[in-house]
Write a protein that holds these residues in place. Sequence first.
Motif, PDB file in Angstrom:
ATOM      1  N   GLY A   1      10.893   6.913   4.356  1.00 32.74           N
ATOM      2  CA  GLY A   1      11.469   6.379   5.588  1.00 32.74           C
ATOM      3  C   GLY A   1      10.520   5.341   6.155  1.00 32.74           C
ATOM      4  O   GLY A   1       9.713   4.746   5.426  1.00 32.74           O
ATOM      5  N   GLN A   2      10.597   5.141   7.448  1.00 29.32           N
ATOM      6  CA  GLN A   2       9.673   4.202   8.079  1.00 29.32           C
ATOM      7  C   GLN A   2       8.334   4.896   8.298  1.00 29.32           C
ATOM      8  O   GLN A   2       8.294   6.039   8.790  1.00 29.32           O
ATOM      9  CB  GLN A   2      10.259   3.760   9.412  1.00 29.32           C
ATOM     10  N   LEU A   3       7.257   4.261   7.943  1.00 32.25           N
ATOM     11  CA  LEU A   3       5.945   4.896   8.094  1.00 32.25           C
ATOM     12  C   LEU A   3       5.652   5.189   9.562  1.00 32.25           C
ATOM     13  O   LEU A   3       5.939   4.356  10.432  1.00 32.25           O
ATOM     14  CB  LEU A   3       4.841   3.996   7.540  1.00 32.25           C
ATOM     15  N   VAL A   4       5.086   6.362   9.808  1.00 30.16           N
ATOM     16  CA  VAL A   4       4.764   6.761  11.180  1.00 30.16           C
ATOM     17  C   VAL A   4       3.257   6.988  11.324  1.00 30.16           C
ATOM     18  O   VAL A   4       2.605   6.399  12.177  1.00 30.16           O
ATOM     19  CB  VAL A   4       5.529   8.042  11.571  1.00 30.16           C
ATOM     20  N   THR A   5       2.713   7.841  10.453  1.00 26.09           N
ATOM     21  CA  THR A   5       1.295   8.184  10.565  1.00 26.09           C
ATOM     22  C   THR A   5       0.648   8.222   9.184  1.00 26.09           C
ATOM     23  O   THR A   5       1.220   8.787   8.248  1.00 26.09           O
ATOM     24  CB  THR A   5       1.117   9.568  11.237  1.00 26.09           C
ATOM     25  N   LEU A   6      -0.521   7.649   9.093  1.00 27.94           N
ATOM     26  CA  LEU A   6      -1.322   7.695   7.874  1.00 27.94           C
ATOM     27  C   LEU A   6      -2.563   8.526   8.174  1.00 27.94           C
ATOM     28  O   LEU A   6      -3.135   8.397   9.261  1.00 27.94           O
ATOM     29  CB  LEU A   6      -1.741   6.284   7.460  1.00 27.94           C
ATOM     30  N   HIS A   7      -2.942   9.374   7.217  1.00 28.55           N
ATOM     31  CA  HIS A   7      -4.128  10.212   7.428  1.00 28.55           C
ATOM     32  C   HIS A   7      -5.165   9.887   6.352  1.00 28.55           C
ATOM     33  O   HIS A   7      -4.826   9.815   5.172  1.00 28.55           O
ATOM     34  CB  HIS A   7      -3.767  11.691   7.326  1.00 28.55           C
ATOM     35  N   ALA A   8      -6.408   9.733   6.776  1.00 24.75           N
ATOM     36  CA  ALA A   8      -7.487   9.422   5.833  1.00 24.75           C
ATOM     37  C   ALA A   8      -8.647  10.378   6.061  1.00 24.75           C
ATOM     38  O   ALA A   8      -9.000  10.672   7.211  1.00 24.75           O
ATOM     39  CB  ALA A   8      -7.961   7.984   6.033  1.00 24.75           C
ATOM     40  N   HIS A   9      -9.220  10.878   4.958  1.00 22.93           N
ATOM     41  CA  HIS A   9     -10.432  11.697   5.081  1.00 22.93           C
ATOM     42  C   HIS A   9     -11.623  10.746   5.143  1.00 22.93           C
ATOM     43  O   HIS A   9     -11.870  10.019   4.198  1.00 22.93           O
ATOM     44  CB  HIS A   9     -10.559  12.619   3.867  1.00 22.93           C
ATOM     45  N   PRO A  10     -12.368  10.740   6.236  1.00 21.55           N
ATOM     46  CA  PRO A  10     -13.462   9.773   6.355  1.00 21.55           C
ATOM     47  C   PRO A  10     -14.755  10.238   5.693  1.00 21.55           C
ATOM     48  O   PRO A  10     -15.670   9.444   5.498  1.00 21.55           O
ATOM     49  CB  PRO A  10     -13.647   9.650   7.867  1.00 21.55           C
ATOM     50  N   GLY A  11     -14.863  11.544   5.371  1.00 24.50           N
ATOM     51  CA  GLY A  11     -16.127  12.037   4.809  1.00 24.50           C
ATOM     52  C   GLY A  11     -17.250  12.003   5.827  1.00 24.50           C
ATOM     53  O   GLY A  11     -18.401  11.747   5.483  1.00 24.50           O
TER      54      GLY A  11
END
Lengths: 437, 648
Positions: free
Chosen positions: A204-214
């Motif tokens: 669908g339309q992107l809402v939230t992106l999650h990244a592990h920053p370390g």
Amino acid sequence: MKSVTTKTRNNLPEGTIRPGRRQFLKTAMKAGALLALPQVIPSSALGKAGAVAPSERITLGAIGIGGRGSYVLGCFLHEEDLQCIAVCDVRGDRRKRAKDMADARYGNHDCTAYIDMRELLARDDIDALLIATGPNWHATASIMAAKAGKDVYCEKPCTKNIAQSLALADVFRRTGRVFQAGTQRRSLPNFAYAVELAHSGRLGQLVTLHAHPGGLGTSVSGWLPAEPEPPRDQVDWDAYLGPAAWRPYNRKLLDGFNFEKGGGMVGGGCLEWGSHCVDLCQWANQSDDTAPVEYEPVNGQLHARYANGVKLVMRNDGWLPLGSCPVRYEGTTGWVETGDDAEFGASSPDLLTRRGAKIPGYPADFHVRDFLDCVKSRAQTRANADAACWAHIACHAANVALFLNRKVRFDPQKCEFIGDEQANRLRSEALREPWRI
Amino acid sequence: MNVANRHFIGLVLLIAVLAAAAAVGQDQATKQRELIAVLQSNAASAEKAITCKQLAIYGTEEAVPSLMPLLADKELASWARIALEVIPGPAADEALREAMGTLQGRLLVGAINSIGVRRDAMAVDGLVQKLGDNDADVASAAAVALGHIGGDRAAKALLQALTRSPAAARSAVAEGGVLCAEWYLAKDQPAEAVRLYDAIRQADVPNQRRLEAIRGAILARKSGGIGLLIEQLESADKGRFGIGLRTARELAGRDVTEALAAELDRLSPEKRPLLLLALADRNDDAVSPAVLRAAQGGPKSLRITAINILIRLGDVACVPTLLAAATEGDAELGKAAQETLSRLRGKEVDADLAARLPDAKGKTRQVLIELAGQREIGAALPAIVSSIEDADAGVRGAAIQAVGVLGRDQQVADLTKLLQKTAGSAERSSIEKALLAVTGRSGVKSVPHLLPLTKSSDSSLHIIGLHALAVVGGTEALGAVKAAIAGNDATVQDEAVRILSTWPNNWPEDTEAGDALLRLTQSGAKMSHQVLALRGYLQHVRGNTKLSNNQKVARVMDLRPQIKRPEEERLAIAVLGEAPSSDSLELLTTLAQDPAVAEEAYSAIVKIAGAETPGLSKEQRQQALRMVAEKSGNNGTKRRAREALSKI
């Protein structure tokens, strides 16, 4: 929504390759395991089909060959159309080990070892460089290499601040040299597939992106008590410091990454894995030419927002057990999560029907191959200087928010924080004389 | 405590104080006064260094006088410049300009570099002077700084230096010139930029500088740069060809695309694929015809390059060309074309391929069927099913494989019927593979179609039926397997026992399998049947959630006389290790007497004896753990045993 999680395994340290894995990777590369990836350059177009004459090989110099550098150099040495003819390290033991690696590969003693990278850069018979020094040197050495007419594969994090990130992109554009950031997950099919799901609209339309920053801690750099300086052939301390502000020799600072943690105005923070995971989110959001416009520390996380409204969450916890460096993309109709085990979690099994080859263990082989292909074709690599520039800017801007412990707003057009002089002063840091970028 | 350590600790405290101050928003003026005081004190270099960094964030022009003296300090000059480079206002510029007049060597280079970063236009005259410095490092730094600052005066000086400066500084002079040219472009003065670029590309400067100037000269001329671009592409020099390829991706305009496409036919064969790749990166609709034309004929390497590029640029209009390439008989071309067809984007591609299938023949039909499977084109299924008995073996094989990907429960019946008509083992094997895949998706709906296979007098068909039923599980499937074991066909019996022995792993909820396996441990027609049944039964006991721990241990004890080989002993240990009790501990102690499995048993004993369990006395636990601590050859197990003992 019913979700599905594929099987998981234990994590491996960065660069670990299991016995017999090299052959698997070679087979996978030939079999087109990277079907999810966008760029396809046929070997026949690049003159590497069949045996490669020595005169046709790409000549490589390798700078800063410690643990990670040895692994990536190994990936280079396996390529038939490449010959490593020079190595450089400010540490004698590493210098010898790197030369031995290259000589053993070719069965001769022809690889030249240097202490001072400027001598290596002055050679006009070297086409490309692997730069795997500590992060303190990455941008400066890469820029010096481009100005010397070399193409560059540089380990991450590639820059120390926003100004260096912009300079990196500018110089590689101006010089026409090829740059590949050592963010090898851009060349691995599980991450590429997750990005493809985001790009194709299947989430669908992107809402939230999650990244592990370390990690999300930041600090200012330090200075440890002086210790007697070793002889230059063991450690060239001045060369090791390079563009970092002067401080006395202390053996604890010889760990390149720890040095970086104390070597920059805003050290540590989210650059360790952020340079991978934030980069993958940038890719998913098709933001290789921009960065989020807001950054705010929130309850041990860093929340950012792109101009298109998509939210970027950097968080260390709450991930599915899918291995290190996980990312998660959430859209209006579905989500996908993946990590270094090359497995997936997804809102629906239907999302994973064309997931492609499973290549766990985050090998750099495909990324190295992409770089070498682009050295020949002069095309942009998957992790080219522009993409790396903006992914690193996103990380540095997040670090500035973390360091100041408040929300900051960023204008990607002007590359400045909006109405925030303190934040703007953290965009750059003077290099020690005589170095410049 | 030595002086260095005191300084270090003091530094850490300073960092903590300053960081805290940043967090709470301490008054900046107060903070700056404290920081300036540190610089003016006899504080150690370490403290002064970090103070400089803090002034980079919080300092104003007021801090500049205290930073200036540090520019001459070899240890602290770079720290001072960290602050001076970012403190706003003319005071920092003035300080650096003043330093330019007094410093020498590396320290002077550092000051000049900072002037360049700050783009101090007031420093141009001083920098022009330094351009003629005898120290090539100083002259080089001045040249690059002038480039960053830009402007007519800087450009003129750099142009003059291009021929007059010593060779060691020439590269930096050219670098400054290129930067100046960019300054003109930013000011919308392309003619001035071109003048600089042209001078540099014709000067006696390092090749990389010339390449940068060539690139700039092409881009600054826009369409007028096409000729110069073509010149690079035709050059025999590797560097110039390379910068041509790079610039071919950057120079905008449809006329540029058309010129490059025309050049494609004039270049030498080894250069053409590389130019085609560059063309493909231009994001210009005008590229597609050139790529499609290259895919249709000409040198093979160019065709393959074009075909690969169509993955990104192609659409449904490319299907005929790609299909022709896929079927023309060249293996390498065919593979590339089919790969591209399998990845072309768009539902209309699926529709086009499906529409072609009913009328297609021979190799084309085979390729279309393979593509339908690869692209998962459900609409093609009827045509594919109609091909599973095609006279052409290639078509038939592709259809069977595609049915495995696309088929539903109805295709279980189709494949079952086909199996019964097929004699060859290789073809049966491919049908079985497809059947198992379809059965896996269809589940219990498949069973009625599969049961007839288990009535077949043909052993191999019977076995395929059992395999497929084992994919489904459940009572009916299990019944068919049990019936096969009770039957007279020894080959079928052997395979049925193997299937039953793994049933508990695949279908743990089918508890009836346990009884069948238990019976078989005693009554199996062959010793191998009894052994397989024993292993399967132990796995069943382990995974059966309806059995209590005591019941599980009792089942193992009942079978103990038959558990003789290490393989079965390990399975028994696995059951016992998860069922803590006095009996399981005793049984594990017995099993530990076999050296082949002793360590597994010891590990299980530590797990049980290390925790409190109803019915298991402290003495029993201690005795077991002491035994392990004494006899185990594994250091980890010994350590865990001792740790557990110490806690009792």
